[in-house]
Design a protein around this motif. Structure first.
Motif, short mmCIF file in Angstrom:
data_model
loop_
_atom_site.label_atom_id
_atom_site.label_comp_id
_atom_site.label_asym_id
_atom_site.label_seq_id
_atom_site.Cartn_x
_atom_site.Cartn_y
_atom_site.Cartn_z
N SER B 68 39.62 91.55 49.62
CA SER B 68 40.68 91.77 50.62
C SER B 68 40.11 91.58 52.03
CB SER B 68 41.28 93.15 50.47
OG SER B 68 40.44 94.11 51.05
N SER B 69 38.83 91.88 52.19
CA SER B 69 38.22 91.67 53.50
C SER B 69 38.19 90.18 53.81
CB SER B 69 36.80 92.25 53.50
OG SER B 69 36.53 92.89 54.70
N TYR B 70 37.93 89.38 52.77
CA TYR B 70 37.91 87.93 52.98
C TYR B 70 39.30 87.42 53.38
CZ TYR B 70 37.78 82.98 51.83
OH TYR B 70 37.92 81.63 51.88
N THR B 71 40.32 87.85 52.66
CA THR B 71 41.67 87.38 53.02
C THR B 71 42.05 87.87 54.42
OG1 THR B 71 42.62 89.29 51.92
CG2 THR B 71 42.49 87.27 50.64
N ALA B 72 41.61 89.08 54.76
CA ALA B 72 41.92 89.57 56.10
C ALA B 72 41.25 88.69 57.15
CB ALA B 72 41.45 91.02 56.25
N PHE B 73 40.00 88.30 56.84
CA PHE B 73 39.29 87.43 57.77
C PHE B 73 40.04 86.12 57.94
CE2 PHE B 73 36.31 83.86 58.12
CZ PHE B 73 35.77 84.13 59.37
N ARG B 74 40.53 85.58 56.81
CA ARG B 74 41.27 84.31 56.91
C ARG B 74 42.55 84.49 57.72
NH1 ARG B 74 39.62 79.90 53.89
NH2 ARG B 74 41.17 78.93 55.24
N ALA B 75 43.17 85.66 57.60
CA ALA B 75 44.40 85.90 58.36
C ALA B 75 44.10 85.85 59.86
CB ALA B 75 45.00 87.25 57.99
N SER B 160 47.38 87.28 69.82
CA SER B 160 46.96 87.61 68.45
C SER B 160 46.13 88.89 68.41
CB SER B 160 46.17 86.45 67.86
OG SER B 160 45.02 86.22 68.65
N TRP B 161 46.05 89.61 69.52
CA TRP B 161 45.22 90.81 69.53
C TRP B 161 45.60 91.83 68.46
CZ3 TRP B 161 41.06 93.34 69.92
CH2 TRP B 161 41.07 94.73 69.95
N PRO B 162 46.91 92.15 68.26
CA PRO B 162 47.22 93.14 67.23
C PRO B 162 46.72 92.74 65.85
CG PRO B 162 49.11 92.81 68.64
CD PRO B 162 48.11 91.77 69.02
N VAL B 163 46.81 91.43 65.55
CA VAL B 163 46.30 90.98 64.24
C VAL B 163 44.80 91.21 64.18
CG1 VAL B 163 46.13 89.03 62.68
CG2 VAL B 163 48.13 89.28 64.16
N GLU B 164 44.13 90.84 65.26
CA GLU B 164 42.68 91.01 65.28
C GLU B 164 42.31 92.48 65.08
OE1 GLU B 164 40.76 89.29 68.72
OE2 GLU B 164 39.01 90.57 68.38
N ALA B 165 43.04 93.36 65.78
CA ALA B 165 42.73 94.79 65.68
C ALA B 165 42.95 95.29 64.26
CB ALA B 165 43.60 95.57 66.66
N GLY B 166 44.09 94.90 63.66
CA GLY B 166 44.38 95.36 62.30
C GLY B 166 43.33 94.87 61.32
N VAL B 167 42.95 93.59 61.48
CA VAL B 167 41.97 93.02 60.56
C VAL B 167 40.61 93.69 60.75
CG1 VAL B 167 40.68 90.92 60.10
CG2 VAL B 167 43.16 90.84 60.29
N PHE C 50 32.42 88.59 59.56
CA PHE C 50 33.86 88.85 59.55
C PHE C 50 34.35 89.48 60.85
CE2 PHE C 50 34.31 89.21 54.65
CZ PHE C 50 34.24 87.84 54.57
N MET C 51 33.53 90.35 61.44
CA MET C 51 34.05 91.12 62.57
C MET C 51 33.59 90.60 63.92
SD MET C 51 33.69 94.93 60.96
CE MET C 51 34.64 95.85 62.13
N HIS C 52 32.80 89.52 63.92
CA HIS C 52 32.36 88.91 65.18
C HIS C 52 31.75 89.94 66.11
CE1 HIS C 52 34.74 85.59 63.76
NE2 HIS C 52 35.80 86.35 63.74
N LEU C 53 30.75 90.66 65.59
CA LEU C 53 30.12 91.71 66.38
C LEU C 53 29.67 91.19 67.73
CD1 LEU C 53 29.05 94.62 66.50
CD2 LEU C 53 26.97 93.83 65.45
N ARG C 54 29.23 89.92 67.74
CA ARG C 54 28.66 89.39 68.97
C ARG C 54 29.70 89.24 70.07
NH1 ARG C 54 25.47 84.54 66.44
NH2 ARG C 54 27.16 84.89 64.98
#
Lengths: 611, 187, 62
Positions: B68-75, B160-167, C50-54
């Motif tokens: 799920s972390s991978y799919t979130a990353f893709r989102a 896209s900030w809210p998406v980034e925050a949620g992910v 995944f989280m782009h820490l940088r």
């Protein structure tokens, strides 16, 4: 009204949460209503309901669901009762809220001193005494932890760094509106019989205490939530919102102290939340964290609790140090002595504060090998503290000292904290501590640190920034009466406590041996004397706010940014973003200015001083 | 004073960066809570693990949460590229995987009640740790649901900030499980 | 393999998880130490990939 709406929202949240939990309980075959289990869970729903109703829904959450936000139209004094996002409004909200809490807790102290006038039971039986003692401690700790950071961290810090508001204004409002539920929970706790564990709430006693103890846990938990959010906001503000030219070595020392304090609260407050959560789970979910018979460990509570609560002592005292240094520099008309060392002292205290917690536990039965390292680390922490004192004394040295009201309080912080700090070295010593643990020596020590340091610092800040916050001057004569009254009352109350402590008088007990009656009479009388000094303050505070003389922009002739804008500051603080040219403490340097405000009306500070 | 000639601050921190720093500080704070829980686990139990924990469920839900972390990353990746359709699809995938994870935890709880109820030391630690983690998963799922709902209304085309925050929050919950899994199941 | 960001990361994460499982199941000597190393490695992969820490240290977007 907003607060009524919030209360209704909270009640609805509680009922919904209770209904949900009771359904689950019935489904799993438990009795539907059980006050503790249901209340603990429903409290979270009540909090959400309260927050949504008090303004989060109207001004914030609606956009999550694609709805239009309600425009914010409140004006005038009603803003102070609403979900306002202006950091100046929030600062005043914090100040008034915590002063209220401070005076309530002070009244409880008066009750305790009345009871302790004589040995034997006078007014309160020991159960009631313990409940009042616990509530006094809890509320005063809440005030000491959050009042200065909440009120002045919010009001002054953004202006001092040249920002127009905090980094997250709505989050800021949310962190304030989590405070009223704290007071509600404490009230519920008191009405339902209180709790007798003291503010430390040690397990396993706290697990077995009445339902009042549960609401104490919930109150502390909620306050923790509020501190974490507030601390996060302040850190981001200081890191990202500084005006052009305001680099780290030009930050006023008060901003540094609030910044360091916020880092401490951001990191460590999670542990108090955890400790409270564990007690609640033990009480309501049948868990056994603190039950040795089933594999738990009561000492675990003390470790987790003090891992927060010792850094919390620095959360209480560092803002007071910041105010003291700030005021001493401005009122000695000298640059802050050893600015970098003072910052280093603050950072040093921050770094070391996480390695000293077990000095509260020398007599708890923890592994004996832990004693020596914690003795050493505790005594080492007096080195960075000493750096701050050195900076204060070095600034006073050969300064053109002006004994205005804030300066008197700042000097009192130095005097009182010196006594508190030195007796702290006694208590860090294992053999002495074993003798003095749980006596009035500890009570006197902690009051010298928290009341003599932290709260005197709070009052210094109130007298210093009152003209900026309200646009009116405090009455100077009444202020000076209050200062000497409070200072004398404080010292006469708490110095004798060291003596009765050495004579073996136990704290947290409503009774004592007859030979101590004389000294306790003196303490009680002085305590009432100290208590009445706040009547003067309260009168002065309210009267000056309504009818005081109009304050000029810069009544103290200080160089920092907040004094370069009108009193009270306009909504956006600065007409144009200021540019910082030099450090804030350059007194005695001709033609040097801290900042360019871009409006051509920069007051010539040096001239106003000499005049 | 020597500090006067220090170079001025590079000014003007962008809003998104302010938000990011805030979010990371929140993670730092939360990390202390979970670190505390792990410390409690070792303090109470040493390095014991109850034999009754289901190794198969543990492995399966761990892999599901990682996926799920991978799919979130893709989102998030799709959101930054402006591909709204792919973003919604991946958010859905994350939501479903997260729900399956939660179902796995619930099933494990059902079993665990028989083997080590909360009245035992291991049960206390196990239920508290998985419970607090599951609470964070639930808040993450609510966050994802709101994101999906708003994404369909086209709210994140520009911002896209809210998406980034949620992910990012979802990844954080995943990292917590990366540490909880060995601590609760393996050791 | 078509261009697929993050795919390598998730493969490595899965492999590490399986290794983790067998380290525990086979009771390898020093399992505690190895599990700690693997957990930290997994967390680091998620943080960086995944989280782009940088990103918080630079100013660029995504």
């Amino acid at each position: 009204m907003n607060i009524v709406r919030g209360l209704i929202g909270g009640a609805v949240g509680y009922i919904l949460g209770a209904a949900l939990l009771m359904t689950i309980r019935v489904a799993t075959g438990a009795r539907a209503w059980e006050v503790e289990s249901v209340s603990a869970g429903a409290w979270m729903f009540a909090l959400i309901g309260w927050l949504l109703a008090v303004g989060v829904w109207r001004y914030w959450a609606r956009e999550w669901f694609g709805l239009e936000l309600v425009p914010y139209t409140t004006t005038g004094w009603r803003r102070y009762l609403d979900f306002d996002t202006d950091h100046k409004v929030i600062g005043i909200q914090y100040l008034v809220k915590f002063l209220t809490m401070f005076f309530m807790a002070g009244l409880f102290a008066m009750l305790m001193r009345y009871e302790l006038m004589d040995n034997g039971e006078a007014l309160l039986d020991s159960g009631r005494y313990n409940a009042i003692m616990s509530l006094h401690g809890t509320m005063m700790v809440f005030v000491a932890v959050a009042a200065t950071v909440g009120a002045f961290g919010n009001f002054v810090v953004p202006i001092m760094i040249g920002a127009d508001d905090m980094a997250f204004p709505r989050l800021n409002a949310l962190s304030f509106w989590l405070i009223p539920p704290v007071l509600i929970a404490l009230t519920v706790s008191f009405v339902s019989g209180g709790y007798d564990t003291g503010w430390t709430g040690y397990a396993p006693l706290s697990v077995e205490s009445d339902v009042g103890g549960l609401f104490f846990n919930l109150a502390f938990f909620t306050l923790g939530l509020s501190s974490i959010i507030g601390a996060l906001n302040i850190i981001v503000t200081v890191v990202t919102m500084r005006a052009k030219g305001m680099n780290w070595m030009r930050l006023p020392i008060f901003v540094w102290s609030i910044f360091v304090t916020s880092i401490l609260s951001l990191i460590f407050t999670q542990f108090i939340a955890l400790a409270m959560l564990m007690v609640v789970l033990d009480r309501t979910a049948g868990m056994v964290f603190f039950d040795p018979a089933s594999g738990g460990d009561p000492l675990l509570y003390q470790h987790i609790f003090w891992f927060y609560s010792h850094p919390a002592v620095y959360i209480m005292i560092l803002p007071a140090f910041g105010i003291t240094l700030e005021i001493i520099s401005h009122f000695s008309r000298k640059p802050l002595f050893g600015y970098k060392w003072a910052v280093g002292g603050l950072l040093g205290i921050m770094g070391m504060s996480m390695f000293v917690w077990a000095h509260h536990m020398f007599t708890s039965g923890m592994a004996e090998a832990l004693r020596k390292p914690f003795l050493a680390s505790t005594e080492l922490i007096s080195i960075p503290t000493g750096m701050i004192f050195l900076s204060a004394v070095g600034t006073l040295w050969l300064g053109k000292i002006r004994l205005e009201l804030p300066m008197l309080f700042a000097l009192a912080v130095l005097f009182n904290f010196l006594i508190g700090g030195i007796t702290g070295v006694f208590l860090a010593d294992v053999p002495v501590d074993i003798q003095l643990q749980d006596t009035y020596f500890v009570v006197a020590h902690l009051h010298y640190v928290v009341l003599g340091g932290g709260i005197f610092g709070l009052f210094a800040a109130i007298y210093y920034w009152f003209p900026k916050m309200t646009g009116r001057m405090m009455n100077d004569r009444l202020g000076k009466i209050h200062f000497w009254w409070m200072m004398v009352g404080f010292n006469v109350t708490f110095l004798p406590m060291f003596i009765v402590g050495l004579q073996g008088m136990n704290r947290r007990v409503a009774d004592y041996t007859p030979d101590l009656v004389g000294t306790n009479r003196v303490i009680s009388m002085a305590g009432f004397f100290l208590g009445t000094s706040f009547v003067v303050f309260l009168y002065n505070f309210i009267y000056s706010w309504i009818k005081g003389a109009k304050a000029p922009a810069n009544p103290w002739g200080a160089r920092t940014l907040e004094w370069q804008v009108p009193s009270p500051p306009p909504h956006e603080n600065f007409e144009v973003p200021p540019i910082i040219l030099a450090d804030p403490y350059g007194y005695g340097e001709p033609d040097s200015d801290h900042a360019d405000l871009g409006i051509g009306t920069l007051p010539k500070i040096q001239e106003t001083v000499e005049a | 004073m020597t500090v006067t000639d220090a170079p001025p601050l590079e000014h003007g921190v962008s809003r998104i960066k302010i938000n990011r720093i805030g979010l990371w500080l929140f993670f730092l704070s939360e990390a202390m809570l979970f670190a505390g829980l792990i410390a409690i686990r070792f303090s109470l139990l040493g390095t014991e693990v109850d034999e009754a924990v289901s190794q198969s469920i543990g492995l399966v839900i761990t892999v599901i949460l990682l996926a799920s972390s991978y799919t979130a990353f893709r989102a998030e990746h799709a959101a930054h590229k402006g591909d709204q359709a792919a973003m919604v699809q991946y958010l859905w995938a994350t939501l479903i995987l997260g729900t399956i994870f939660l179902g796995g935890v619930a099933f494990e709880w059902y079993e665990a009640f028989m083997e080590f109820p909360p009245g035992t030391a291991f049960g206390t630690v196990f239920f508290t740790m998985t419970g607090i983690h599951a609470f964070h998963v639930i808040t993450g799922l609510i966050f994802l649901t709101v994101l999906i709902r708003n994404a369909k209304a086209g709210r994140y085309a520009d911002d896209s900030w809210p998406v980034e925050a949620g992910v990012k929050y979802w990844h954080f919950v995943d990292i917590v499980w990366v540490f909880f899994y060995p601590v609760l199941y393996l050791i | 393999m078509r261009e697929s960001p993050g795919f390598t990361a998730i493969v490595v994460l899965s492999v590490l998880t399986v290794i983790e499982y067998f380290v525990s199941a086979e009771a390898v000597a020093g399992a505690f130490f190895w599990l700690l190393i693997i957990s930290i490695a997994k967390a680091a992969i998620i943080l960086v990939a995944f989280m782009h820490l940088r990103n918080i240290f630079g100013n660029e977007h995504s």
